[in-house]
Scaffold this motif. Structure first.
Motif, PDB file in Angstrom:
ATOM      1  N   GLN A   4       0.194  17.933  -3.151  1.00 21.55           N
ATOM      2  CA  GLN A   4      -0.018  16.397  -3.573  1.00 21.55           C
ATOM      3  C   GLN A   4       0.166  15.347  -2.796  1.00 21.55           C
ATOM      4  O   GLN A   4       0.726  14.302  -3.176  1.00 21.55           O
ATOM      5  CB  GLN A   4       0.780  16.221  -5.175  1.00 21.55           C
ATOM      6  CG  GLN A   4       0.550  17.277  -6.173  1.00 21.55           C
ATOM      7  CD  GLN A   4       1.153  17.359  -7.415  1.00 21.55           C
ATOM      8  OE1 GLN A   4       2.414  16.982  -7.312  1.00 21.55           O
ATOM      9  NE2 GLN A   4       0.499  17.220  -8.377  1.00 21.55           N
ATOM     10  N   GLN A   5      -0.298  15.625  -1.631  1.00 23.42           N
ATOM     11  CA  GLN A   5      -0.099  14.428  -0.458  1.00 23.42           C
ATOM     12  C   GLN A   5      -1.232  13.480  -0.961  1.00 23.42           C
ATOM     13  O   GLN A   5      -2.505  13.620  -1.580  1.00 23.42           O
ATOM     14  CB  GLN A   5      -0.122  15.089   0.918  1.00 23.42           C
ATOM     15  CG  GLN A   5       0.857  15.735   1.010  1.00 23.42           C
ATOM     16  CD  GLN A   5       0.961  16.671   2.394  1.00 23.42           C
ATOM     17  OE1 GLN A   5      -0.130  16.869   2.775  1.00 23.42           O
ATOM     18  NE2 GLN A   5       1.943  17.090   3.009  1.00 23.42           N
ATOM     19  N   GLN A   6      -1.274  12.047  -0.207  1.00 27.39           N
ATOM     20  CA  GLN A   6      -2.313  11.098  -0.555  1.00 27.39           C
ATOM     21  C   GLN A   6      -2.726  10.522   0.706  1.00 27.39           C
ATOM     22  O   GLN A   6      -1.929  10.303   1.657  1.00 27.39           O
ATOM     23  CB  GLN A   6      -1.589  10.119  -1.409  1.00 27.39           C
ATOM     24  CG  GLN A   6      -1.143  10.345  -2.807  1.00 27.39           C
ATOM     25  CD  GLN A   6       0.109   9.546  -3.341  1.00 27.39           C
ATOM     26  OE1 GLN A   6      -0.372   8.237  -3.381  1.00 27.39           O
ATOM     27  NE2 GLN A   6       1.056  10.059  -4.347  1.00 27.39           N
ATOM     28  N   LEU A   7      -3.897   9.964   0.621  1.00 25.80           N
ATOM     29  CA  LEU A   7      -4.380   9.348   1.817  1.00 25.80           C
ATOM     30  C   LEU A   7      -4.821   7.838   1.177  1.00 25.80           C
ATOM     31  O   LEU A   7      -5.596   7.585   0.073  1.00 25.80           O
ATOM     32  CB  LEU A   7      -5.896   9.898   2.180  1.00 25.80           C
ATOM     33  CG  LEU A   7      -6.590   9.112   3.242  1.00 25.80           C
ATOM     34  CD1 LEU A   7      -5.927   9.216   4.730  1.00 25.80           C
ATOM     35  CD2 LEU A   7      -7.936   9.898   3.449  1.00 25.80           C
ATOM     36  N   ARG A   8      -4.138   6.687   1.862  1.00 26.87           N
ATOM     37  CA  ARG A   8      -4.390   5.615   1.315  1.00 26.87           C
ATOM     38  C   ARG A   8      -4.888   4.778   2.312  1.00 26.87           C
ATOM     39  O   ARG A   8      -4.429   4.549   3.286  1.00 26.87           O
ATOM     40  CB  ARG A   8      -2.813   4.883   0.992  1.00 26.87           C
ATOM     41  CG  ARG A   8      -2.455   5.656  -0.176  1.00 26.87           C
ATOM     42  CD  ARG A   8      -1.118   5.040  -0.812  1.00 26.87           C
ATOM     43  NE  ARG A   8      -0.598   5.873  -2.004  1.00 26.87           N
ATOM     44  CZ  ARG A   8       0.516   5.364  -2.486  1.00 26.87           C
ATOM     45  NH1 ARG A   8       1.076   4.565  -2.121  1.00 26.87           N
ATOM     46  NH2 ARG A   8       1.460   6.314  -3.144  1.00 26.87           N
ATOM     47  N   THR A  28       0.692  -1.228  -0.042  1.00 25.88           N
ATOM     48  CA  THR A  28       0.062   0.220  -0.070  1.00 25.88           C
ATOM     49  C   THR A  28       0.668   1.212   0.088  1.00 25.88           C
ATOM     50  O   THR A  28       0.498   2.236  -0.946  1.00 25.88           O
ATOM     51  CB  THR A  28      -0.842   0.153   1.181  1.00 25.88           C
ATOM     52  OG1 THR A  28      -1.845  -1.001   1.074  1.00 25.88           O
ATOM     53  CG2 THR A  28      -1.682   1.373   1.221  1.00 25.88           C
ATOM     54  N   GLY A  49       4.083  15.232  -1.639  1.00 26.71           N
ATOM     55  CA  GLY A  49       3.876  13.727  -2.147  1.00 26.71           C
ATOM     56  C   GLY A  49       3.733  12.722  -0.980  1.00 26.71           C
ATOM     57  O   GLY A  49       3.824  11.503  -1.248  1.00 26.71           O
ATOM     58  N   VAL A  88      -1.029   6.208   5.501  1.00 20.81           N
ATOM     59  CA  VAL A  88      -1.559   5.068   5.186  1.00 20.81           C
ATOM     60  C   VAL A  88      -2.509   4.832   6.546  1.00 20.81           C
ATOM     61  O   VAL A  88      -2.022   4.815   7.578  1.00 20.81           O
ATOM     62  CB  VAL A  88      -0.721   3.799   4.844  1.00 20.81           C
ATOM     63  CG1 VAL A  88      -1.297   2.770   4.834  1.00 20.81           C
ATOM     64  CG2 VAL A  88       0.367   4.362   3.896  1.00 20.81           C
ATOM     65  N   PHE A 139      -2.989  19.998   1.704  1.00 16.44           N
ATOM     66  CA  PHE A 139      -2.961  18.693   1.046  1.00 16.44           C
ATOM     67  C   PHE A 139      -2.914  18.447  -0.365  1.00 16.44           C
ATOM     68  O   PHE A 139      -2.137  17.721  -0.988  1.00 16.44           O
ATOM     69  CB  PHE A 139      -4.090  17.752   1.811  1.00 16.44           C
ATOM     70  CG  PHE A 139      -4.174  16.383   1.660  1.00 16.44           C
ATOM     71  CD1 PHE A 139      -3.367  15.440   2.639  1.00 16.44           C
ATOM     72  CD2 PHE A 139      -4.809  15.829   0.765  1.00 16.44           C
ATOM     73  CE1 PHE A 139      -3.318  14.290   2.462  1.00 16.44           C
ATOM     74  CE2 PHE A 139      -4.776  14.423   0.458  1.00 16.44           C
ATOM     75  CZ  PHE A 139      -4.151  13.605   1.459  1.00 16.44           C
ATOM     76  N   SER A 140      -3.792  19.434  -1.117  1.00 18.72           N
ATOM     77  CA  SER A 140      -3.666  19.205  -2.506  1.00 18.72           C
ATOM     78  C   SER A 140      -2.610  19.864  -2.938  1.00 18.72           C
ATOM     79  O   SER A 140      -1.949  19.395  -4.060  1.00 18.72           O
ATOM     80  CB  SER A 140      -5.001  20.122  -2.800  1.00 18.72           C
ATOM     81  OG  SER A 140      -6.280  19.259  -2.541  1.00 18.72           O
ATOM     82  N   ARG A 184       2.495  10.150   1.973  1.00 24.29           N
ATOM     83  CA  ARG A 184       1.352   9.224   1.950  1.00 24.29           C
ATOM     84  C   ARG A 184       0.866   8.853   3.198  1.00 24.29           C
ATOM     85  O   ARG A 184       1.637   8.523   4.163  1.00 24.29           O
ATOM     86  CB  ARG A 184       1.740   7.768   1.067  1.00 24.29           C
ATOM     87  CG  ARG A 184       1.918   7.932  -0.214  1.00 24.29           C
ATOM     88  CD  ARG A 184       3.335   8.097  -0.720  1.00 24.29           C
ATOM     89  NE  ARG A 184       4.114   6.850  -0.317  1.00 24.29           N
ATOM     90  CZ  ARG A 184       5.509   6.733  -0.336  1.00 24.29           C
ATOM     91  NH1 ARG A 184       6.313   7.777  -0.436  1.00 24.29           N
ATOM     92  NH2 ARG A 184       6.238   5.768  -0.012  1.00 24.29           N
TER      93      ARG A 184
END
Length: 334
Positions: free
Chosen positions: A272-276, A149, A247, A251, A268-269, A249
């Motif tokens: 370009q961060q991510q939620l996984r 992930t 960038g 998790v 957050f946008s 993540r």
């Protein structure tokens, strides 16, 4: 035989029942259970946070972390032999759906349990049952979260929030894959000390008002490439997001039935961060870990906090729920 069974309905409860020993049918074997882990998911099943979705009926024997020996073969079974030392995959695929052992069908909090032959994983003779049993879930879940992930790469800075049963193994496994630095965050001093013993480079209290600046300083101003929420609480997610670099993540490994929100949405946008989301593991993750243990790349001896008789399953659940003794894994032995 004795079995610790969850009775659903308006008065959900865990009871020690005397039930018939099951007989294996085609493609199945009867396992003599030697050890079974007690997981926070079991606590959540008992308190109602989690509920079986595909269970036929309203009673189920708990226990998805199981190891033992093959006792009896079902008709025509050739893929195993009596006496084989095995652990059991935590679930099985049926008609495209994943059924979880000890949730959607009877698990291993019992003297004997049934297992489909393709869910058996042979274990080496030098791997004790009480260590083998929790490889599915307690070790394979963070392993899958890290390698599949989050896809953590060597020398990436990472953070681990919650150093309990999953988080402690998460720290150990992140060390194995070369993440650096590894920052552990937990409110309990004993858990922070444990994190350092398992391979964390730094361990902080989430109440530290300088936590974010300390993490950015430790990462040379880069922030975290990956942060793991092993606690499943909103405060962890909100804090972890602020510690991510561009960038980065986040998790979600710890389960919650509450809404998931991200504050500071513009940042957050922009970065370009991510939620996984993450759940469990695949069969190959378990077999990979058994291989690593067979080659002595993985030490699980420190993870066994206590071994209790099956008859004390309710006491084990209470101890885990209250964090009595700050356990990593409590193990039941029939």
């Amino acid at each position: 035989m004795l079995a610790a069974r969850l009775h659903l309905g308006p008065q959900r409860r865990l009871e020690l029942d005397d039930v018939p020993t099951p007989e294996p049918g085609p493609d199945h074997v009867l396992i003599k259970v030697e050890a079974a882990g007690v997981c926070l998911s079991d606590v959540h099943l008992i308190d109602g946070t989690l509920t079986p979705v595909m269970l036929a009926g309203d009673v189920v024997t708990l226990g998805h972390e199981v190891a033992g020996t093959v006792h009896t073969l079902g008709p025509g079974v050739t893929g195993a032999k009596v006496g084989d030392r095995v652990l059991l995959q935590a679930g099985e695929l049926r008609d495209g759906a994943v059924f979880t052992r000890g949730v959607d069908y009877d698990g291993g909090w019992a003297e004997y349990t049934l297992a489909r032959v393709d869910t058996l994983v042979p274990i080496p003779d030098d791997l004790p049952f009480e260590q083998a049993c929790f490889i599915p879930d307690a070790v394979s879940t963070p392993w899958a979260a890290i390698t599949a992930t989050a896809q953590v790469r060597p020398a990436e800075p990472v953070g681990v929030w919650g150093v309990g049963g999953l988080g402690a193994h998460g720290v150990q496994l992140l060390r194995m894959v070369g993440a650096a630095p590894i920052v552990a965050v937990d409110p309990l001093p004993a858990a922070r000390e444990r994190a350092l013993g398992f391979g964390a480079d730094l361990a902080f209290d989430p109440a530290d008002p300088e936590l974010r600046s300390r993490i950015f300083a430790a990462t040379g101003g880069a922030g975290l490439a990956a942060a793991f929420d092993f606690a499943g609480v909103a405060a962890v997610r909100e804090q972890a997001v602020t510690c991510l670099g561009p960038g980065g993540r986040l998790v979600l490994v710890g389960l919650t039935d509450k809404p998931i929100t991200i504050t500071g949405g513009i940042g957050f946008s922009f970065f370009q961060q991510q939620l996984r989301g993450h759940y469990g593991s695949q069969p190959e993750h378990v077999t990979e870990l058994v291989t690593l243990r067979r080659l002595h790349r993985l030490d699980l001896a420190r993870s066994v906090s206590a071994v209790l008789p099956l008859s004390e399953a309710p006491a084990a659940v209470r101890a885990l729920e209250t964090k009595e003794g700050n356990p990593i894994r409590l193990v039941l032995r029939p």
